[in-house]
Motif scaffolding. Structure first.
Motif, PDB file in Angstrom:
ATOM      1  N   GLU A 296       0.778  -1.240   0.000  1.00 25.77           N
ATOM      2  CA  GLU A 296       0.000   0.000   0.000  1.00 25.77           C
ATOM      3  C   GLU A 296       0.814   1.297   0.000  1.00 25.77           C
ATOM      4  N   PRO A 297       1.888   1.435   0.785  1.00 25.18           N
ATOM      5  CA  PRO A 297       2.620   2.714   0.736  1.00 25.18           C
ATOM      6  C   PRO A 297       3.075   3.120  -0.672  1.00 25.18           C
ATOM      7  N   PRO A 298       3.635   2.206  -1.477  1.00 21.42           N
ATOM      8  CA  PRO A 298       3.967   2.605  -2.854  1.00 21.42           C
ATOM      9  C   PRO A 298       2.727   2.963  -3.675  1.00 21.42           C
ATOM     10  N   LEU A 299       1.615   2.278  -3.428  1.00 22.56           N
ATOM     11  CA  LEU A 299       0.378   2.605  -4.137  1.00 22.56           C
ATOM     12  C   LEU A 299      -0.123   3.996  -3.754  1.00 22.56           C
ATOM     13  N   ALA A 300       0.020   4.348  -2.476  1.00 23.79           N
ATOM     14  CA  ALA A 300      -0.382   5.685  -2.023  1.00 23.79           C
ATOM     15  C   ALA A 300       0.480   6.748  -2.702  1.00 23.79           C
ATOM     16  N   ALA A 301       1.781   6.448  -2.861  1.00 25.29           N
ATOM     17  CA  ALA A 301       2.672   7.382  -3.545  1.00 25.29           C
ATOM     18  C   ALA A 301       2.265   7.546  -5.008  1.00 25.29           C
ATOM     19  N   GLN A 302       1.935   6.443  -5.666  1.00 24.40           N
ATOM     20  CA  GLN A 302       1.471   6.512  -7.056  1.00 24.40           C
ATOM     21  C   GLN A 302       0.152   7.280  -7.157  1.00 24.40           C
ATOM     22  N   ALA A 303      -0.721   7.070  -6.173  1.00 21.70           N
ATOM     23  CA  ALA A 303      -2.008   7.775  -6.171  1.00 21.70           C
ATOM     24  C   ALA A 303      -1.786   9.291  -6.090  1.00 21.70           C
TER      25      ALA A 303
ATOM     26  N   ILE B 267      -7.502   3.987  -3.223  1.00 23.03           N
ATOM     27  CA  ILE B 267      -6.077   4.325  -3.322  1.00 23.03           C
ATOM     28  C   ILE B 267      -5.381   3.343  -4.258  1.00 23.03           C
ATOM     29  N   ALA B 268      -5.695   2.061  -4.120  1.00 26.61           N
ATOM     30  CA  ALA B 268      -5.114   1.059  -5.012  1.00 26.61           C
ATOM     31  C   ALA B 268      -5.623   1.236  -6.437  1.00 26.61           C
ATOM     32  N   GLU B 269      -6.888   1.600  -6.568  1.00 24.96           N
ATOM     33  CA  GLU B 269      -7.486   1.785  -7.892  1.00 24.96           C
ATOM     34  C   GLU B 269      -6.809   2.929  -8.650  1.00 24.96           C
ATOM     35  N   LEU B 270      -6.402   3.969  -7.921  1.00 23.83           N
ATOM     36  CA  LEU B 270      -5.751   5.112  -8.541  1.00 23.83           C
ATOM     37  C   LEU B 270      -4.418   4.739  -9.179  1.00 23.83           C
ATOM     38  N   SER B 271      -3.812   3.662  -8.719  1.00 30.62           N
ATOM     39  CA  SER B 271      -2.526   3.241  -9.273  1.00 30.62           C
ATOM     40  C   SER B 271      -2.666   2.743 -10.705  1.00 30.62           C
TER      41      SER B 271
ATOM     42  N   ASN C 219      -3.137  -0.274 -11.421  1.00 30.36           N
ATOM     43  CA  ASN C 219      -2.603  -1.637 -11.435  1.00 30.36           C
ATOM     44  C   ASN C 219      -3.694  -2.597 -10.960  1.00 30.36           C
ATOM     45  N   HIS C 220      -4.263  -3.367 -11.892  1.00 24.37           N
ATOM     46  CA  HIS C 220      -5.395  -4.233 -11.546  1.00 24.37           C
ATOM     47  C   HIS C 220      -4.986  -5.374 -10.627  1.00 24.37           C
ATOM     48  N   MET C 221      -3.769  -5.867 -10.769  1.00 28.14           N
ATOM     49  CA  MET C 221      -3.297  -6.935  -9.888  1.00 28.14           C
ATOM     50  C   MET C 221      -3.139  -6.409  -8.462  1.00 28.14           C
ATOM     51  N   ALA C 222      -2.592  -5.197  -8.342  1.00 32.24           N
ATOM     52  CA  ALA C 222      -2.454  -4.592  -7.018  1.00 32.24           C
ATOM     53  C   ALA C 222      -3.818  -4.361  -6.381  1.00 32.24           C
ATOM     54  N   LEU C 223      -4.790  -3.962  -7.192  1.00 27.61           N
ATOM     55  CA  LEU C 223      -6.149  -3.742  -6.690  1.00 27.61           C
ATOM     56  C   LEU C 223      -6.740  -5.048  -6.163  1.00 27.61           C
ATOM     57  N   LEU C 224      -6.516  -6.133  -6.883  1.00 31.73           N
ATOM     58  CA  LEU C 224      -7.008  -7.439  -6.449  1.00 31.73           C
ATOM     59  C   LEU C 224      -6.380  -7.845  -5.121  1.00 31.73           C
ATOM     60  N   LEU C 225      -5.073  -7.633  -5.001  1.00 30.25           N
ATOM     61  CA  LEU C 225      -4.378  -7.986  -3.760  1.00 30.25           C
ATOM     62  C   LEU C 225      -4.838  -7.113  -2.599  1.00 30.25           C
ATOM     63  N   MET C 226      -5.067  -5.815  -2.863  1.00 27.40           N
ATOM     64  CA  MET C 226      -5.540  -4.934  -1.803  1.00 27.40           C
ATOM     65  C   MET C 226      -6.942  -5.312  -1.368  1.00 27.40           C
ATOM     66  N   ASP C 227      -7.798  -5.657  -2.323  1.00 27.52           N
ATOM     67  CA  ASP C 227      -9.142  -6.121  -1.973  1.00 27.52           C
ATOM     68  C   ASP C 227      -9.060  -7.310  -1.026  1.00 27.52           C
ATOM     69  N   THR C 228      -8.172  -8.244  -1.342  1.00 28.41           N
ATOM     70  CA  THR C 228      -8.015  -9.443  -0.524  1.00 28.41           C
ATOM     71  C   THR C 228      -7.499  -9.097   0.859  1.00 28.41           C
ATOM     72  N   LEU C 229      -6.452  -8.273   0.916  1.00 31.62           N
ATOM     73  CA  LEU C 229      -5.869  -7.891   2.204  1.00 31.62           C
ATOM     74  C   LEU C 229      -6.880  -7.161   3.082  1.00 31.62           C
ATOM     75  N   MET C 230      -7.637  -6.240   2.469  1.00 31.67           N
ATOM     76  CA  MET C 230      -8.599  -5.467   3.246  1.00 31.67           C
ATOM     77  C   MET C 230      -9.707  -6.355   3.811  1.00 31.67           C
ATOM     78  N   ARG C 231     -10.079  -7.384   3.060  1.00 31.49           N
ATOM     79  CA  ARG C 231     -11.091  -8.314   3.567  1.00 31.49           C
ATOM     80  C   ARG C 231     -10.550  -9.117   4.743  1.00 31.49           C
ATOM     81  N   VAL C 232      -9.319  -9.595   4.617  1.00 31.35           N
ATOM     82  CA  VAL C 232      -8.717 -10.387   5.694  1.00 31.35           C
ATOM     83  C   VAL C 232      -8.544  -9.525   6.946  1.00 31.35           C
ATOM     84  N   VAL C 233      -7.976  -8.339   6.765  1.00 32.43           N
ATOM     85  CA  VAL C 233      -7.775  -7.435   7.906  1.00 32.43           C
ATOM     86  C   VAL C 233      -9.124  -7.007   8.484  1.00 32.43           C
TER      87      VAL C 233
END
Length: 255
Positions: free
Chosen positions: A118-125, A173-177, A179-193
């Motif tokens: 996420e931190p690199p994605l926030a920077a890209q956003a 924030i991930a969507e703004l990047s 990167n669809h793969m990153a978005l998928l991973l963030m969706d997964t992480l956010m659900r688990v957390v």
């Protein structure tokens, strides 16, 4: 002459693939080849049985397997059937949650993956954020604020991820990047957390700090400050983990 001892005792005889697995693989291949696209309905089990020259129970087993993997959705009724649907994160969330329960992955693994992502994605956003995006971020931030207020009023059920609205903010924030793969991973992480966060009892100070961390991330992105967005995101993730770690000492099952 003494026969040489077999040194490959772990090898097993090759067995024929189950019929339903062959049917399933052919259906998957037809989807990969765009013979069926999102929203399409598969032929009926009777038609599929004729096409594959097999029995309807074999076809039904293949359909059940495809549905369990989230590739199709079976709807009842006259207009029902097996439909091709968008893939979701549900299978990954279930797998990761189960692996956490079994100890195959740890809370630290989740934390470190989140920190890597996420931190690199926030920077890209921050580099990509438009005026329209800024309005969406502010709306999501307001949803987080209202979610905390609803918690304070006792309007949020314990089974809901806490705080309400935060998952949408992280996802955008991930969507703004882009990167669809990153978005998928963030969706997964956010659900688990999120599933684990609903077990946490936030103190008033933690809620205040949590809200401030989200504000810092959003403000940095809107300001176009990539490095500040990165730092704010990392600080938030570490704070979330610290709260979970504190709770884990009191309650089995906390993240």
């Amino acid at each position: 002459m003494t026969r040489k001892t077999d040194q490959h005792g772990s090898f097993m005889p090759v067995r024929q693939q189950k019929l339903y697995e062959q049917v399933e693989e052919q259906i998957r291949e037809s989807i990969r080849n765009n013979e069926f696209v999102l929203g399409d309905r598969l032929p009926s089990d009777r038609e599929l049985a004729d096409l594959f020259q097999t029995s309807r129970p074999v076809v039904r087993e293949a359909i059940r397997s495809l549905e369990a993997k989230g590739i199709i959705s079976v709807r009842p009724g006259v207009k029902g059937g097996a439909f091709i649907v968008p893939m979701t994160v549900e299978p990954m969330v279930e797998t990761i949650s189960h692996m956490l329960f079994l100890g195959q992955i740890t809370n630290e693994d989740i934390l470190n993956t989140w920190l890597l992502l996420e931190p690199p994605l926030a920077a890209q956003a921050a580099d990509r954020c438009s005026e329209e995006d800024a309005l969406k971020l502010k709306d999501d931030l307001e949803a987080v604020r209202q979610g905390f207020a609803a918690m304070d009023r006792g309007e949020v059920q314990a089974v809901k991820p806490v705080p309400p609205g935060a998952d949408n903010l992280h996802r955008f924030i991930a969507e703004l990047s882009g990167n669809h793969m990153a978005l998928l991973l963030m969706d997964t992480l956010m659900r688990v957390v999120g599933e684990k966060t609903c077990l946490v009892d936030f103190t008033a100070e933690e809620k205040k700090a949590f809200m401030k961390q989200h504000e810092d991330i959003v403000n940095a992105i809107i300001a176009g400050s990539a490095e500040e967005a990165r730092r704010a995101s990392e600080a938030h993730i570490r704070a979330v983990y610290a709260i979970h770690h504190r709770q884990a000492g009191r309650e089995k099952g906390a993240f």
